[in-house]
Design a protein around this motif. Sequence first.
Motif, PDB file in Angstrom:
ATOM      1  N   ALA A  11       0.813  -1.213   0.000  1.00  0.00           N
ATOM      2  CA  ALA A  11       0.000   0.000   0.000  1.00  0.00           C
ATOM      3  C   ALA A  11       0.845   1.260   0.000  1.00  0.00           C
ATOM      4  O   ALA A  11       1.957   1.285   0.536  1.00  0.00           O
ATOM      5  CB  ALA A  11      -0.923   0.005   1.222  1.00  0.00           C
ATOM      6  N   VAL A  12       0.274   2.299  -0.569  1.00  0.00           N
ATOM      7  CA  VAL A  12       0.787   3.658  -0.455  1.00  0.00           C
ATOM      8  C   VAL A  12      -0.262   4.457   0.296  1.00  0.00           C
ATOM      9  O   VAL A  12      -1.445   4.437  -0.071  1.00  0.00           O
ATOM     10  CB  VAL A  12       1.038   4.293  -1.839  1.00  0.00           C
ATOM     11  N   THR A  14      -0.944   8.340   1.599  1.00  0.00           N
ATOM     12  CA  THR A  14      -0.511   9.728   1.665  1.00  0.00           C
ATOM     13  C   THR A  14      -1.057  10.361   2.949  1.00  0.00           C
ATOM     14  O   THR A  14      -2.001   9.854   3.553  1.00  0.00           O
ATOM     15  CB  THR A  14      -0.990  10.543   0.454  1.00  0.00           C
ATOM     16  N   VAL A  86       2.424  -1.473  -6.384  1.00  0.00           N
ATOM     17  CA  VAL A  86       1.489  -1.448  -5.258  1.00  0.00           C
ATOM     18  C   VAL A  86       0.099  -1.867  -5.734  1.00  0.00           C
ATOM     19  O   VAL A  86      -0.210  -1.783  -6.921  1.00  0.00           O
ATOM     20  CB  VAL A  86       1.432  -0.053  -4.607  1.00  0.00           C
ATOM     21  N   VAL A  89      -3.935   2.020  -2.750  1.00  0.00           N
ATOM     22  CA  VAL A  89      -3.551   3.432  -2.621  1.00  0.00           C
ATOM     23  C   VAL A  89      -4.615   4.152  -1.789  1.00  0.00           C
ATOM     24  O   VAL A  89      -5.813   4.066  -2.078  1.00  0.00           O
ATOM     25  CB  VAL A  89      -3.430   4.119  -4.001  1.00  0.00           C
ATOM     26  N   ASN A  91      -5.534   7.874  -0.562  1.00  0.00           N
ATOM     27  CA  ASN A  91      -5.327   9.321  -0.656  1.00  0.00           C
ATOM     28  C   ASN A  91      -5.903   9.969   0.592  1.00  0.00           C
ATOM     29  O   ASN A  91      -7.092  10.299   0.659  1.00  0.00           O
ATOM     30  CB  ASN A  91      -6.040   9.875  -1.895  1.00  0.00           C
ATOM     31  N   VAL A 123      -1.244  11.734  -7.284  1.00  0.00           N
ATOM     32  CA  VAL A 123      -1.032  10.396  -6.724  1.00  0.00           C
ATOM     33  C   VAL A 123      -1.770   9.348  -7.562  1.00  0.00           C
ATOM     34  O   VAL A 123      -1.232   8.261  -7.845  1.00  0.00           O
ATOM     35  CB  VAL A 123      -1.485  10.358  -5.253  1.00  0.00           C
ATOM     36  N   PHE A 127       0.126   6.152  -9.499  1.00  0.00           N
ATOM     37  CA  PHE A 127       0.017   4.754  -9.077  1.00  0.00           C
ATOM     38  C   PHE A 127      -1.110   3.955  -9.728  1.00  0.00           C
ATOM     39  O   PHE A 127      -1.181   2.735  -9.533  1.00  0.00           O
ATOM     40  CB  PHE A 127      -0.131   4.687  -7.550  1.00  0.00           C
ATOM     41  N   LEU A 143      -8.252   1.768  -4.862  1.00  0.00           N
ATOM     42  CA  LEU A 143      -7.963   3.190  -4.708  1.00  0.00           C
ATOM     43  C   LEU A 143      -8.983   3.734  -3.717  1.00  0.00           C
ATOM     44  O   LEU A 143     -10.196   3.616  -3.937  1.00  0.00           O
ATOM     45  CB  LEU A 143      -8.083   3.933  -6.036  1.00  0.00           C
TER      46      LEU A 143
END
Length: 253
Positions: A11-12, A14, A86, A89, A91, A123, A127, A143
């Motif tokens: 995972a990302v 932010t 990834v 994600v 946000n 972002v 991704f 997402l």
Amino acid sequence: MSYATLAGRTAVVTGAASGMGEATARLLASHGVRVALLARRTDRLAELAAKIEADGGQALVVTADVTEAASVDAAVETVHAAYGDVDLVVNAAGVMLPNPVTEGRIDEWQRMLDTNVAGALRVIRAFTPDLIAAAAAGRTADLVNVSSIGAHVPFPHYAVYGATKAALTYLSQSLRTELGPRDVRVTNIEPGLTDTELGGHIDNAELSSQLDGMFDALIGLSADDIADLIAFATSRARHVNLRQAIVLPTRQA
């Protein structure tokens, strides 16, 4: 609650230096997700990564500013070098700067637009290819955009903030038409009154005091409450998309 299906994902997140982003990163990591922590404050990210690793999780510090395209591009390279592609994600980066529109605070308007709308788009652009590839390979791909109840409900002096969140909510709806057919889920979370650092951004003493009073009266949500919802949504079977979630304190109408 068990989120066993999250184990092994990458995972990302932010806005990971505080609030909902930090809570989400911690929770995902505790369930076996490798988490790339994106935010501007390196010291806060390092502290969070140390806590995650001490608890047996995996975390990567990625100092990045979502308002700068070059910074986001560099973050992608850092994440790919450490973790590869990834498949999740979040946000969560955002800023809330309420003031009467008649004050003409263009600096605040621009900051909210750059972070809450353009930042999220940067972002997503960075991704989304990873998410599409993950889905094409038969993996779950998510997402998650953290919007706000302010996208629907008007509050005096929060016009521009609400407009940026309305844009993010609409963006999420539209992205589902593009990414859903490719098996990428898009979830939009709209929290009500939540205890995060957003209130600390307010330089209007009267509005700051009003927000404190509302929190005391309504018993606001915690960042962990929002993290729990994100973990729940992203741990469902890959053909199930919890597309929109409005989450409010019980006392908030």
